[in-house]
Scaffold this motif. Structure first.
Motif, PDB file in Angstrom:
ATOM      1  N   THR A  21       0.776  -1.233   0.095  1.00 21.44           N
ATOM      2  CA  THR A  21       0.020  -0.080  -0.014  1.00 21.44           C
ATOM      3  C   THR A  21       0.967   1.222  -0.014  1.00 21.44           C
ATOM      4  O   THR A  21       0.625   2.287  -0.680  1.00 21.44           O
ATOM      5  CB  THR A  21      -0.911  -0.033   1.250  1.00 21.44           C
ATOM      6  N   THR A  22       2.037   1.180   0.719  1.00 19.73           N
ATOM      7  CA  THR A  22       2.885   2.389   0.754  1.00 19.73           C
ATOM      8  C   THR A  22       3.521   2.624  -0.548  1.00 19.73           C
ATOM      9  O   THR A  22       3.633   3.849  -1.099  1.00 19.73           O
ATOM     10  CB  THR A  22       4.115   2.085   1.788  1.00 19.73           C
ATOM     11  N   LEU A  23       3.906   1.649  -1.272  1.00 19.05           N
ATOM     12  CA  LEU A  23       4.387   1.727  -2.767  1.00 19.05           C
ATOM     13  C   LEU A  23       3.116   2.360  -3.460  1.00 19.05           C
ATOM     14  O   LEU A  23       3.759   3.323  -4.330  1.00 19.05           O
ATOM     15  CB  LEU A  23       4.933   0.479  -3.166  1.00 19.05           C
ATOM     16  N   GLN A  24       2.197   1.928  -3.567  1.00 19.27           N
ATOM     17  CA  GLN A  24       0.822   2.347  -4.519  1.00 19.27           C
ATOM     18  C   GLN A  24       0.784   3.853  -3.971  1.00 19.27           C
ATOM     19  O   GLN A  24       0.558   4.716  -4.951  1.00 19.27           O
ATOM     20  CB  GLN A  24      -0.278   1.617  -4.363  1.00 19.27           C
ATOM     21  N   LEU A  25       0.800   4.214  -2.770  1.00 20.38           N
ATOM     22  CA  LEU A  25       0.729   5.630  -2.456  1.00 20.38           C
ATOM     23  C   LEU A  25       1.649   6.612  -2.987  1.00 20.38           C
ATOM     24  O   LEU A  25       1.597   7.702  -3.469  1.00 20.38           O
ATOM     25  CB  LEU A  25       0.246   5.820  -1.015  1.00 20.38           C
ATOM     26  N   VAL A  26       2.947   5.942  -2.644  1.00 18.67           N
ATOM     27  CA  VAL A  26       4.153   6.752  -3.007  1.00 18.67           C
ATOM     28  C   VAL A  26       4.189   6.822  -4.365  1.00 18.67           C
ATOM     29  O   VAL A  26       4.556   7.936  -5.197  1.00 18.67           O
ATOM     30  CB  VAL A  26       5.548   6.151  -2.608  1.00 18.67           C
ATOM     31  N   MET A  27       3.620   5.971  -5.625  1.00 15.30           N
ATOM     32  CA  MET A  27       3.692   5.864  -6.682  1.00 15.30           C
ATOM     33  C   MET A  27       2.725   7.263  -7.256  1.00 15.30           C
ATOM     34  O   MET A  27       3.061   7.655  -8.160  1.00 15.30           O
ATOM     35  CB  MET A  27       3.405   4.775  -7.484  1.00 15.30           C
ATOM     36  N   LYS A  28       1.553   7.228  -6.431  1.00 11.50           N
ATOM     37  CA  LYS A  28       0.790   8.385  -6.737  1.00 11.50           C
ATOM     38  C   LYS A  28       1.422  10.023  -6.584  1.00 11.50           C
ATOM     39  O   LYS A  28       1.374  10.929  -7.056  1.00 11.50           O
ATOM     40  CB  LYS A  28      -0.476   8.243  -6.257  1.00 11.50           C
ATOM     41  N   GLU A  29       2.086   9.870  -5.228  1.00 10.22           N
ATOM     42  CA  GLU A  29       2.843  11.022  -4.785  1.00 10.22           C
ATOM     43  C   GLU A  29       3.825  11.490  -5.565  1.00 10.22           C
ATOM     44  O   GLU A  29       4.118  12.549  -5.760  1.00 10.22           O
ATOM     45  CB  GLU A  29       3.452  10.884  -3.317  1.00 10.22           C
ATOM     46  N   LEU A  30       4.606  10.539  -6.356  1.00 11.91           N
ATOM     47  CA  LEU A  30       5.546  11.020  -7.206  1.00 11.91           C
ATOM     48  C   LEU A  30       5.250  11.699  -8.514  1.00 11.91           C
ATOM     49  O   LEU A  30       5.779  12.531  -9.072  1.00 11.91           O
ATOM     50  CB  LEU A  30       6.253   9.841  -8.056  1.00 11.91           C
ATOM     51  N   GLN A  31       3.709  11.949  -8.656  1.00 16.84           N
ATOM     52  CA  GLN A  31       3.394  12.714  -9.677  1.00 16.84           C
ATOM     53  C   GLN A  31       3.227  14.255  -9.356  1.00 16.84           C
ATOM     54  O   GLN A  31       3.301  14.801 -10.416  1.00 16.84           O
ATOM     55  CB  GLN A  31       1.834  12.239  -9.928  1.00 16.84           C
ATOM     56  N   GLY A  32       3.354  14.508  -8.235  1.00 17.00           N
ATOM     57  CA  GLY A  32       3.673  15.823  -7.897  1.00 17.00           C
ATOM     58  C   GLY A  32       5.102  16.319  -7.607  1.00 17.00           C
ATOM     59  O   GLY A  32       5.241  17.403  -6.976  1.00 17.00           O
ATOM     60  N   LEU A  33       6.158  15.630  -7.966  1.00 13.73           N
ATOM     61  CA  LEU A  33       7.665  15.766  -7.991  1.00 13.73           C
ATOM     62  C   LEU A  33       7.758  17.389  -8.697  1.00 13.73           C
ATOM     63  O   LEU A  33       7.241  17.299  -9.830  1.00 13.73           O
ATOM     64  CB  LEU A  33       8.387  15.005  -8.534  1.00 13.73           C
ATOM     65  N   GLU A  34       8.340  18.124  -8.060  1.00 16.81           N
ATOM     66  CA  GLU A  34       8.719  19.329  -8.693  1.00 16.81           C
ATOM     67  C   GLU A  34       9.449  18.915  -9.960  1.00 16.81           C
ATOM     68  O   GLU A  34      10.447  18.158 -10.164  1.00 16.81           O
ATOM     69  CB  GLU A  34       9.732  20.108  -7.676  1.00 16.81           C
ATOM     70  N   SER A  35       9.161  19.951 -10.966  1.00 13.81           N
ATOM     71  CA  SER A  35       9.712  19.983 -12.470  1.00 13.81           C
ATOM     72  C   SER A  35       9.893  18.459 -13.075  1.00 13.81           C
ATOM     73  O   SER A  35      10.669  18.192 -13.765  1.00 13.81           O
ATOM     74  CB  SER A  35      11.120  20.733 -12.257  1.00 13.81           C
ATOM     75  N   SER A  36       8.696  17.785 -12.656  1.00 12.65           N
ATOM     76  CA  SER A  36       8.814  16.237 -13.025  1.00 12.65           C
ATOM     77  C   SER A  36       7.485  15.847 -13.285  1.00 12.65           C
ATOM     78  O   SER A  36       6.673  16.284 -12.797  1.00 12.65           O
ATOM     79  CB  SER A  36       9.427  15.441 -12.377  1.00 12.65           C
ATOM     80  N   ARG A  37       7.307  14.912 -14.280  1.00 14.17           N
ATOM     81  CA  ARG A  37       6.058  14.210 -14.495  1.00 14.17           C
ATOM     82  C   ARG A  37       6.202  12.607 -14.564  1.00 14.17           C
ATOM     83  O   ARG A  37       7.122  12.207 -15.486  1.00 14.17           O
ATOM     84  CB  ARG A  37       5.088  14.785 -15.355  1.00 14.17           C
ATOM     85  N   VAL A  38       5.204  11.974 -14.014  1.00 17.43           N
ATOM     86  CA  VAL A  38       5.333  10.485 -14.112  1.00 17.43           C
ATOM     87  C   VAL A  38       4.682  10.055 -15.512  1.00 17.43           C
ATOM     88  O   VAL A  38       3.649  10.407 -15.530  1.00 17.43           O
ATOM     89  CB  VAL A  38       4.913   9.611 -12.980  1.00 17.43           C
ATOM     90  N   LEU A  80      11.299  12.304   0.279  1.00 21.29           N
ATOM     91  CA  LEU A  80       9.933  11.436   0.349  1.00 21.29           C
ATOM     92  C   LEU A  80      10.277  10.028   1.153  1.00 21.29           C
ATOM     93  O   LEU A  80       9.390   9.876   1.813  1.00 21.29           O
ATOM     94  CB  LEU A  80       9.887  11.084  -1.194  1.00 21.29           C
ATOM     95  N   GLU A  81      11.413   9.449   1.119  1.00 16.97           N
ATOM     96  CA  GLU A  81      11.784   8.293   2.144  1.00 16.97           C
ATOM     97  C   GLU A  81      11.492   8.842   3.400  1.00 16.97           C
ATOM     98  O   GLU A  81      10.899   8.142   4.398  1.00 16.97           O
ATOM     99  CB  GLU A  81      13.215   7.944   2.014  1.00 16.97           C
ATOM    100  N   ASN A  82      11.897  10.023   3.936  1.00 13.70           N
ATOM    101  CA  ASN A  82      11.759  10.377   5.317  1.00 13.70           C
ATOM    102  C   ASN A  82      10.601  10.531   5.596  1.00 13.70           C
ATOM    103  O   ASN A  82      10.021  10.262   6.792  1.00 13.70           O
ATOM    104  CB  ASN A  82      12.898  11.770   5.432  1.00 13.70           C
ATOM    105  N   LYS A  83       9.683  11.158   4.833  1.00 12.61           N
ATOM    106  CA  LYS A  83       8.436  11.504   5.069  1.00 12.61           C
ATOM    107  C   LYS A  83       7.653  10.149   5.390  1.00 12.61           C
ATOM    108  O   LYS A  83       6.611  10.060   6.036  1.00 12.61           O
ATOM    109  CB  LYS A  83       7.695  12.218   3.665  1.00 12.61           C
ATOM    110  N   TRP A  84       8.074   9.104   4.663  1.00 12.62           N
ATOM    111  CA  TRP A  84       7.441   7.827   4.660  1.00 12.62           C
ATOM    112  C   TRP A  84       8.086   7.006   5.704  1.00 12.62           C
ATOM    113  O   TRP A  84       7.818   5.603   5.668  1.00 12.62           O
ATOM    114  CB  TRP A  84       7.400   7.046   3.289  1.00 12.62           C
ATOM    115  N   GLY A  85       8.791   7.521   6.632  1.00 11.94           N
ATOM    116  CA  GLY A  85       9.227   6.628   7.682  1.00 11.94           C
ATOM    117  C   GLY A  85      10.577   5.985   7.575  1.00 11.94           C
ATOM    118  O   GLY A  85      10.950   5.291   8.266  1.00 11.94           O
ATOM    119  N   ARG A  86      11.222   6.287   6.380  1.00 10.34           N
ATOM    120  CA  ARG A  86      12.609   5.724   6.200  1.00 10.34           C
ATOM    121  C   ARG A  86      13.679   6.110   7.608  1.00 10.34           C
ATOM    122  O   ARG A  86      13.672   7.364   7.468  1.00 10.34           O
ATOM    123  CB  ARG A  86      13.059   5.764   4.806  1.00 10.34           C
ATOM    124  N   ILE A  87      14.166   5.047   8.215  1.00  4.09           N
ATOM    125  CA  ILE A  87      15.222   5.427   9.034  1.00  4.09           C
ATOM    126  C   ILE A  87      16.499   4.925   8.615  1.00  4.09           C
ATOM    127  O   ILE A  87      16.444   3.669   8.399  1.00  4.09           O
ATOM    128  CB  ILE A  87      14.779   4.945  10.362  1.00  4.09           C
TER     129      ILE A  87
END
Length: 189
Positions: A21-38, A80-87
């Motif tokens: 589920t995290t990966l599916q949500l992050v894949m959607k969030e990537l669509q908002g990357l600055e100066s980029s588009r999926v 993004l990793e940090n936002k999603w709990g990557r330690i």
């Protein structure tokens, strides 16, 4: 603008959501990357840990078009990793990597080679990892043969399909798709 490929992985839950589920949500969030588009994303793949701790991983790749340089793009991925709990911390003795809620890697950027302490492009180990090559094969229709990675022994440029077939059968069997292909994101007119 140039093309770049991002690899995504996770094997720990985050905020009570399973890794897939995290990966599916992050894949959607990537669509908002600055100066980029999926432009496209692979389906989810399930993979055995490779020199890493923990349960099975879920992996995917996304193809983005970006005007960012490699290091600023990498910094956004790390945020993004940090936002999603990557330690990030000390690695276990027997593994290269600890289990994680999210791992984002910049694998390839069109027309770009980087060899620095912070980033190597193309990613030096992507060419021999089933959990990267499998999802990369899903992106081939959108890449049109533009992506090549160095052969692990000769350094000769090879397409993901060729590198996948060079993997031992056990490595291919350890990385298998678990979802239907994701429809490409419509290009803006």
């Amino acid at each position: 603008m140039r093309l770049a490929v991002l690899a995504l992985g996770a094997n720990l839950p985050f905020a009570d959501s399973p890794a897939q589920t995290t990966l599916q949500l992050v894949m959607k969030e990537l669509q908002g990357l600055e100066s980029s588009r999926v432009l496209a994303s692979s389906r989810l793949w399930r993979s055995a840990p490779v020199m890493a701790e923990g349960p099975m991983f879920f992996n995917a790749c996304s193809l983005v078009e970006t005007s960012l340089e490699p290091l600023p793009l990498l910094e956004m991925l790390l945020a993004l990793e940090n936002k999603w709990g990557r330690i990030r911390g000390p690695k276990p003795n027997h593994a290269r990597a600890a289990a994680r809620t999210l791992d984002l890697d910049l694998i390839w950027m069109e027309g770009t080679a980087v060899d620095s302490p912070r980033l190597s492009l193309p990613h030096p180990r992507a060419c021999s990892r089933g959990f990267v090559l499998g999802p990369l094969r899903d992106l081939d229709p959108w890449l049109g043969g533009r992506l090549t990675l160095p052969h692990p022994l000769t350094g000769e440029p090879r397409c993901p399909e060729d590198l996948w077939l060079l993997l031992p059968e056990a490595a291919r069997n350890d990385s298998q798709p678990v979802a239907e292909p994701i429809d490409p994101i419509e290009r803006a007119a």
